[in-house]
Design an enzyme around this catalytic site. Structure first.
Site, PDB file in Angstrom:
ATOM      1  N   GLN A   1      -3.472  -0.223  -8.577  1.00 47.13           N
ATOM      2  CA  GLN A   1      -3.560   1.153  -8.306  1.00 47.13           C
ATOM      3  C   GLN A   1      -3.626   1.092  -6.507  1.00 47.13           C
ATOM      4  OE1 GLN A   1      -7.162   3.171  -9.231  1.00 47.13           O
ATOM      5  NE2 GLN A   1      -6.047   4.914  -8.873  1.00 47.13           N
ATOM      6  N   ASN A   2      -2.881   1.989  -6.061  1.00 50.47           N
ATOM      7  CA  ASN A   2      -2.741   2.177  -4.547  1.00 50.47           C
ATOM      8  C   ASN A   2      -1.867   1.063  -3.759  1.00 50.47           C
ATOM      9  OD1 ASN A   2      -4.106   4.538  -4.590  1.00 50.47           O
ATOM     10  ND2 ASN A   2      -6.187   3.361  -4.416  1.00 50.47           N
ATOM     11  N   ARG A   3      -1.055   0.422  -4.715  1.00 48.12           N
ATOM     12  CA  ARG A   3      -0.265  -0.782  -4.093  1.00 48.12           C
ATOM     13  C   ARG A   3      -0.778  -1.742  -3.910  1.00 48.12           C
ATOM     14  NH1 ARG A   3       2.565   2.431  -6.508  1.00 48.12           N
ATOM     15  NH2 ARG A   3       4.616   3.099  -6.202  1.00 48.12           N
ATOM     16  N   LEU A   4      -2.303  -2.071  -4.151  1.00 52.19           N
ATOM     17  CA  LEU A   4      -3.069  -3.170  -3.623  1.00 52.19           C
ATOM     18  C   LEU A   4      -2.911  -4.081  -4.995  1.00 52.19           C
ATOM     19  CD1 LEU A   4      -6.166  -1.241  -2.335  1.00 52.19           C
ATOM     20  CD2 LEU A   4      -4.355  -2.461  -1.109  1.00 52.19           C
TER      21      LEU A   4
END
Length: 297
Positions: free
Chosen positions: A269-272
């Protein structure tokens, strides 16, 4: 054939080993991120595609959420000693029909020409995985990959054995990046695989001067060059007429990418995203070791 039998495993046997992911966890999620800023209208495509009836309009990017309920990818989830073993496990997961990955052996092979540094990439099939690395089969006489890897007669390419592979398994939100040196397989190894191909594909390997320009027949205004290829195929058919055992061409065969670095990537999620990389450590007089480290997304 003996060399072929020494394969530790192949893509055809991949479904026999590790336990797959829980399909109930591998479900699609579509929470979105912030909108892109408005554009000046000069862009023909403005990703993500399908977010709007107008392909140039701002869109929303889907989140990667499949691994969230499992806590993502952790170091303890990975094989501590070998990226080959870990790749085999992930490939087995991707090979399960319920995972929805079409042709998990599909990957991008990238090479770079020297001294220009010009990079080229193409989609290929990984056909085998053995303890040494990842094996593909192709034309290594006239192709662009042959020019990049082994050099060219005119000296425009001096040869650069370094290559990379990228596997992308979208339904699992996973990718694997492989970097290493390329080496040709023996004729015997290549013949063992060549014999498994349908006759038409074996004749095609003999016929096509891969990446050579096909010139139209000036006597046929409707021809765009295909007639030349068809002629080469007919010549091969005549050459091997009545023969079931067709030898592998000397310019065609297997290529093994011997990995020096292998990265396993799990979308988050959230490009993490979770990223772990294996790096080979050479050992004098002993078996090479691998380090395993987490990378920042």
């Amino acid at each position: 054939m003996q060399a072929s039998c020494r394969r530790l495993f192949s893509v055809f046997a991949a479904t026999l080993c590790p336990k797959p992911l829980n399909p109930r966890v591998a479900t699609f999620a579509t929470k979105t991120m912030a909108l892109h800023p408005a554009q000046d209208g000069a862009k023909l495509i403005f990703a993500p595609a399908g977010a709007s009836a107008d392909p140039s309009a701002p869109g929303q990017a889907a989140q990667f959420l499949k691994a969230e309920t499992q806590g993502g990818l952790r170091r303890s989830d990975l094989d501590p000693d070998s990226p080959i073993t870990q790749f085999h496990k992930w490939f087995t997961d991707a090979s399960q029909p319920e995972m929805g990955v079409s042709h998990p052996e599909t990957c991008t092979l990238s090479t770079a020409q020297l001294p220009s540094g010009r990079v080229s990439a193409r989609m290929v099939y990984m056909k085998e995985l053995d303890p040494k690395g990842f094996v593909i089969y192709s034309n290594f006489g006239t192709s662009g990959k042959a020019r990049d890897l082994f050099g060219s007669e005119d000296g425009s390419s001096t040869g650069n054995p370094w290559a990379s592979l990228v596997f992308w398994w979208e339904p699992l939100e996973r990718q694997v990046r492989v970097e290493g040196r390329a080496e040709r397989l023996t004729t015997e190894e290549s013949q063992a695989y060549f014999d498994t191909r349908v006759r038409g594909s074996r004749l095609g390997a003999w016929s096509s001067k891969q990446s050579a320009v096909l010139h139209p027949d000036p006597a046929n205004p409707d021809d765009d060059g295909r007639t030349q290829l068809d002629k080469w195929v007919m010549e091969s058919e005549q050459r091997f007429k009545g023969e079931e055992k067709i030898p592998v061409p000397e310019f065609w065969g297997g290529l093994r990418i011997v990995p020096e670095r292998v990265e396993f990537w799990q979308g988050r999620q959230n490009r993490l995203h979770d990223r772990f990389v294996y790096n080979r450590v050479r050992q004098d007089g002993g078996e090479d070791k691998w380090t395993l480290e987490r990378l920042s997304p």
